[in-house]
Write an enzyme that holds these catalytic residues in place. Structure first.
Site, mmCIF file in Angstrom:
data_model
loop_
_atom_site.group_PDB
_atom_site.id
_atom_site.type_symbol
_atom_site.label_atom_id
_atom_site.label_comp_id
_atom_site.label_asym_id
_atom_site.label_seq_id
_atom_site.Cartn_x
_atom_site.Cartn_y
_atom_site.Cartn_z
ATOM 1 N N LYS A 1 -36.756 -23.843 -3.982
ATOM 2 C CA LYS A 1 -35.399 -23.340 -4.249
ATOM 3 C C LYS A 1 -34.996 -23.671 -5.687
ATOM 4 O O LYS A 1 -34.462 -22.820 -6.407
ATOM 5 C CB LYS A 1 -34.393 -23.974 -3.277
ATOM 6 C CG LYS A 1 -34.540 -23.472 -1.845
ATOM 7 C CD LYS A 1 -33.586 -24.198 -0.905
ATOM 8 C CE LYS A 1 -33.748 -23.702 0.525
ATOM 9 N NZ LYS A 1 -32.955 -24.434 1.510
ATOM 10 N N GLN B 1 -30.192 -30.237 2.119
ATOM 11 C CA GLN B 1 -31.232 -29.716 3.010
ATOM 12 C C GLN B 1 -31.127 -30.375 4.389
ATOM 13 O O GLN B 1 -31.101 -31.597 4.505
ATOM 14 C CB GLN B 1 -32.620 -29.967 2.386
ATOM 15 C CG GLN B 1 -33.775 -29.365 3.152
ATOM 16 C CD GLN B 1 -33.728 -27.839 3.208
ATOM 17 O OE1 GLN B 1 -33.267 -27.170 2.284
ATOM 18 N NE2 GLN B 1 -34.178 -27.281 4.313
ATOM 19 N N ASP C 1 -24.592 -22.857 0.960
ATOM 20 C CA ASP C 1 -25.201 -22.519 2.253
ATOM 21 C C ASP C 1 -24.204 -21.829 3.186
ATOM 22 O O ASP C 1 -24.592 -21.246 4.196
ATOM 23 C CB ASP C 1 -25.700 -23.803 2.939
ATOM 24 C CG ASP C 1 -27.212 -23.941 2.854
ATOM 25 O OD1 ASP C 1 -27.886 -22.912 2.624
ATOM 26 O OD2 ASP C 1 -27.714 -25.065 3.017
#
Ligand code: NDP
Length: 305
Positions: free
Chosen positions: A53, A97, A120
């Site tokens: 990412k 994460q 997110d």
């Protein structure tokens, strides 16, 4: 025989467009979008995923940084780091994460991220806005799924869409996004009595269950668009989806492969969300400086330079 929806190609196109915009944004706002990715622990798979990412963000011209933290970091230490990033005007996007180690409460950590930096789209306020239909940062995978469906050229409006899986990160938000596109949406899960009877209704079938070969050819309506979100490793260690690809592709109209379908769109949408966060911050700081200029001019007749 189904047309294969090439997620790699579509993801690359989206990233390329963002890449082209970044120098223009830098000219206009004096800086590039920035993404901070936090990982806790040393899980090799997750580390590889987050490194990818960060690498992608850098490749397309963003500032990106990986913050790798020890497995035994406490929840409050982690939240303190998030607070520091929240307060930093040069940080646009923050991603933690998941999953986190058991001693850390994921909801508290996600909700510690400032709403406008939550790339997110998992913050409770963003989830609430998504369901209210007000402006929000939508989660990456569901957003990518809509792009994949649209790339086929079929109109979503009026179609029967079935979503298998009801998790907060995929199933529920993708169902809402499909609803926003005016599909008629049905959600299936482990409590669904006759899964085949439900999936056979689908003009658009999105499967996010994490069960290898859950969807077989006899469960798919001829010509349907089939989006396979699943990622699991089979007995031979191969990455597979939830759909029996080889047989379902003989029935479906369009189908995503695994790998190379939804995955690349998830990353591309993360880049898009980072851009959206950047624009939100850049625009609001411009607004604030304009506002100060107006106030100073009105009060003391001076300039805000
Ligand atoms: P979860 O395990 O959180 O949810 C799975 C959902 O599938 C649950 O709602 C569950 O139902 C349902 N389900 C499981 N088995 C069945 C079954 N036999 N019949 C009907 N429904 C079933 O998973 P996630 O949503 O997080 O992820 C789903 C898959 O997508 C995973 O393989 C994951 O790795 C992958 N994924 C891929 C991404 C990508 O970028 N490509 C991103 C995110 C996830 P119930 O609620 O009743 O238990």
């Amino acid at each position: 025989m189904a047309q294969i929806i090439d997620g790699k190609k579509l993801g690359a196109r989206i990233k390329e467009k963002i890449h082209e915009q970044i120098p223009l944004l830098e000219q206009q706002y004096g800086r590039r979008p920035s993404l901070y990715v936090i990982i806790v622990g040393e899980d090799e798979g997750s580390l590889k995923y987050v490194t990818n990412k960060v690498k992608t963000a850098k490749t397309i011209g963003m500032d990106a940084r990986l913050i790798a933290l020890k497995e035994n970091i406490s929840e409050s230490e982690l939240i303190n780091i998030i607070h520091v990033l929240n307060a930093d005007p040069l940080v646009d996007g923050i991603l933690v994460q998941l999953p986190l180690p058991n001693h850390i409460n994921e909801d508290r950590v996600v909700d510690a991220i400032e709403k406008h930096k939550d790339v997110d789209g998992f913050h409770a306020l963003n989830v609430g806005s998504l369901w209210q239909g007000t402006h929000c940062i939508a989660p990456c995978t569901p957003k990518g799924i809509i792009q994949l469906i649209k790339s086929t050229g079929i109109e979503i409006r009026g179609k029967m869409a079935v979503v298998v899986g009801r998790s907060n990160i995929v199933g529920k938000p993708v169902a809402k996004l499909l609803l926003d596109e005016n599909a008629t949406v049905v959600m299936a899960h482990t409590g669904t009595r006759d899964l085949r009877a439900v999936t056979l209704l689908a003009d658009i079938l999105v499967v996010a269950a994490g069960q290898e070969k859950l969807i077989t050819a006899d469960m798919v309506k001829p010509g349907a668009v089939v989006i396979d979100v699943g990622i699991t490793r089979n007995a031979e260690g191969k990455v597979v989806g939830d759909v029996d690809f080889e047989n379902v592709k003989e029935v479906a109209g369009y189908i995503t492969p695994v790998p190379g379908g939804v995955g690349p769109l998830t990353i591309a949408m993360l880049m898009k969300n980072t851009m959206e966060c950047f624009l939100c911050h850049a625009e609001s700081s411009t607004d604030v400086s304009k506002l100060w200029a107006t106030i100073i001019k009105a009060r003391i007749g001076g300039s805000a330079e």
